[in-house]
Motif scaffolding. Structure first.
Motif, mmCIF file in Angstrom:
data_model
loop_
_atom_site.group_PDB
_atom_site.id
_atom_site.type_symbol
_atom_site.label_atom_id
_atom_site.label_comp_id
_atom_site.label_asym_id
_atom_site.label_seq_id
_atom_site.Cartn_x
_atom_site.Cartn_y
_atom_site.Cartn_z
ATOM 1 N N LEU A 105 0.733 -1.256 -0.199
ATOM 2 C CA LEU A 105 0.000 0.116 -0.069
ATOM 3 C C LEU A 105 0.991 1.274 -0.102
ATOM 4 O O LEU A 105 0.534 2.287 -0.488
ATOM 5 N N LEU A 128 5.151 4.362 12.192
ATOM 6 C CA LEU A 128 4.129 4.136 13.023
ATOM 7 C C LEU A 128 4.426 3.760 14.506
ATOM 8 O O LEU A 128 5.466 3.239 14.562
ATOM 9 N N GLU A 129 3.748 4.327 15.271
ATOM 10 C CA GLU A 129 4.350 4.139 16.743
ATOM 11 C C GLU A 129 3.053 3.543 17.493
ATOM 12 O O GLU A 129 1.872 3.791 17.215
ATOM 13 N N GLY A 130 3.422 2.662 18.568
ATOM 14 C CA GLY A 130 2.170 2.251 19.274
ATOM 15 C C GLY A 130 2.815 1.141 20.401
ATOM 16 O O GLY A 130 3.886 1.552 21.028
ATOM 17 N N TYR A 131 1.856 0.349 20.762
ATOM 18 C CA TYR A 131 2.435 -0.538 21.787
ATOM 19 C C TYR A 131 2.490 -2.012 21.150
ATOM 20 O O TYR A 131 1.491 -2.478 20.504
ATOM 21 N N CYS A 132 3.459 -2.669 21.389
ATOM 22 C CA CYS A 132 3.788 -3.889 20.977
ATOM 23 C C CYS A 132 2.892 -5.119 21.744
ATOM 24 O O CYS A 132 2.495 -4.690 23.020
ATOM 25 N N PRO A 133 2.770 -6.341 21.342
ATOM 26 C CA PRO A 133 1.793 -7.087 21.968
ATOM 27 C C PRO A 133 2.032 -7.249 23.600
ATOM 28 O O PRO A 133 1.371 -7.271 24.306
ATOM 29 N N GLU A 136 1.617 -4.093 25.380
ATOM 30 C CA GLU A 136 0.105 -3.958 25.424
ATOM 31 C C GLU A 136 -0.171 -4.736 26.701
ATOM 32 O O GLU A 136 -1.044 -4.354 27.597
ATOM 33 N N ARG B 108 -5.906 2.554 5.700
ATOM 34 C CA ARG B 108 -6.105 1.116 5.260
ATOM 35 C C ARG B 108 -4.587 0.515 5.527
ATOM 36 O O ARG B 108 -4.720 -0.353 6.307
ATOM 37 N N LEU B 109 -3.653 1.395 5.418
ATOM 38 C CA LEU B 109 -2.321 0.958 5.721
ATOM 39 C C LEU B 109 -1.935 0.584 7.214
ATOM 40 O O LEU B 109 -1.618 -0.438 7.642
ATOM 41 N N ILE B 110 -2.550 1.493 7.990
ATOM 42 C CA ILE B 110 -2.379 1.476 9.317
ATOM 43 C C ILE B 110 -3.343 0.163 9.821
ATOM 44 O O ILE B 110 -2.519 -0.770 10.893
ATOM 45 N N ALA B 112 -3.900 -2.460 8.159
ATOM 46 C CA ALA B 112 -2.972 -3.590 7.619
ATOM 47 C C ALA B 112 -2.129 -4.077 8.674
ATOM 48 O O ALA B 112 -1.683 -5.159 8.928
ATOM 49 N N VAL B 113 -1.247 -3.026 9.063
ATOM 50 C CA VAL B 113 -0.188 -3.263 9.685
ATOM 51 C C VAL B 113 -0.248 -3.732 11.291
ATOM 52 O O VAL B 113 0.318 -4.594 11.890
ATOM 53 N N HIS B 117 0.992 -7.102 12.703
ATOM 54 C CA HIS B 117 1.967 -7.135 13.802
ATOM 55 C C HIS B 117 1.211 -7.254 15.018
ATOM 56 O O HIS B 117 2.342 -7.274 15.842
ATOM 57 N N ASN B 118 0.098 -7.316 15.197
ATOM 58 C CA ASN B 118 -0.667 -7.349 16.426
ATOM 59 C C ASN B 118 -0.399 -5.958 17.357
ATOM 60 O O ASN B 118 -0.117 -6.296 18.490
ATOM 61 N N PHE B 119 -0.040 -5.052 16.758
ATOM 62 C CA PHE B 119 0.479 -3.582 17.372
ATOM 63 C C PHE B 119 -0.694 -2.868 17.698
ATOM 64 O O PHE B 119 -1.641 -2.963 16.848
ATOM 65 N N ASN B 120 -0.669 -2.296 18.803
ATOM 66 C CA ASN B 120 -1.671 -1.157 19.028
ATOM 67 C C ASN B 120 -1.278 0.212 18.671
ATOM 68 O O ASN B 120 -0.505 0.672 19.403
ATOM 69 N N VAL B 121 -1.509 0.469 17.419
ATOM 70 C CA VAL B 121 -1.053 1.743 16.545
ATOM 71 C C VAL B 121 -1.663 3.080 17.254
ATOM 72 O O VAL B 121 -2.839 3.066 17.340
ATOM 73 N N THR B 122 -0.764 3.695 17.903
ATOM 74 C CA THR B 122 -1.575 5.001 18.264
ATOM 75 C C THR B 122 -0.978 6.429 17.723
ATOM 76 O O THR B 122 -1.662 7.264 17.901
ATOM 77 N N LYS B 123 -0.015 6.064 16.817
ATOM 78 C CA LYS B 123 0.370 7.139 15.959
ATOM 79 C C LYS B 123 0.860 6.734 14.743
ATOM 80 O O LYS B 123 1.684 5.775 14.625
#
Lengths: 144, 144
Positions: A105, A128-133, A136, B108-110, B112-113, B117-123
DNA sequence: TTAAGTGCAAAGGCTTTGCAGCATA
DNA sequence: TATGCTGCAAAGCCTTTGCACTTAA
């Protein structure tokens, strides 16, 4: 051959031992490395090399398009050899872990923006930033 | 009401005149502003405010999720009020112009990622660099 | 030989921190 | 009244720069 190639890389600029070392370390780094770490590794192999040379070389490499500059996480600046397969970064806000990923994409997005703004896009960086499994999970446990 | 809202914003921390001023300036900035510029504007309205307070407040605001930190162009750090409509940045390498854009593919990209990756994307921050139409034109003219 | 690069040390920016006084709650 | 914030000034980091020496071409 290596001589010619390196002359091309440097576009006529002197091919010094410091530059050779730094470029080699950047290649070996396989991924991103910051100026400080690059200096550390370079010092291990040539203890007389100075930080100034590292910074000057990185700026030159950037100018010549040999490395890309990348900003990740806490405003730190990383470098990596250009031409590696394109990838994007996913960073855990809690533990700082960096995951490189790739998604088709991104390419479509770049093309769309390129068309929409008539820009000649030469570099794309998705952060992209966030919390890894794991983090989390910890977060949930703590607040429960 | 404003009092309660601000207490909530600050999660119990004192609502000082400096913080009020800085947050107000950040809101008025409509887009990104760096620490230095924020200090400049704050000084104009409260000449006794110190850079230390600006940096401390920005760090606090970041922690509280009131502002987002954004890295653009030459490793400069910008801040903007969170919750503005999501937008991404397109920067001209030659003249430094910053264009904000928005494209549904980003969302859409967010997703998908996030799934992959099972990430909780916050930014999410997409940074595109290249040459704007004007600079691209100049570049062509020069090399011709 | 000579233009360019290097190391060293100093200077520059930006950001953080220690401390005494001050303001918010 | 008591945390916690602020201003000030100093310290810290990372990066750049000036200068004399060295090196690649």
């Amino acid at each position: 051959m290596s001589r010619n190639r390196n002359n091309n890389l440097m576009r006529g600029r002197p091919w010094t031992s410091q530059r050779r070392l730094l470029l080699e370390l950047l290649r070996d780094a396989e991924g991103h490395i910051d100026a400080k770490e690059l200096y550390r590794r370079a010092s291990a192999r040539d203890e007389s090399i100075s930080p100034a040379t590292v910074y000057r070389s990185l700026n030159l490499f950037k100018e010549l398009g040999l490395v890309d500059e990348i900003r990740l996480g806490k405003v730190r600046c990383y470098y990596e050899i250009s031409g590696l397969p394109e990838h994007q970064h996913l960073v855990c806000y809690a533990c700082g872990k960096v995951i490189e990923f790739d998604n088709p994409l991104v390419g479509r997005l770049i093309k769309a923006v390129q068309r929409a703004h008539n820009f000649n896009v030469t570099k794309a960086e998705l952060y992209l930033e966030g919390y890894c499994p794991e983090c989390e999970e910890k977060e949930k446990t703590r607040s429960a």
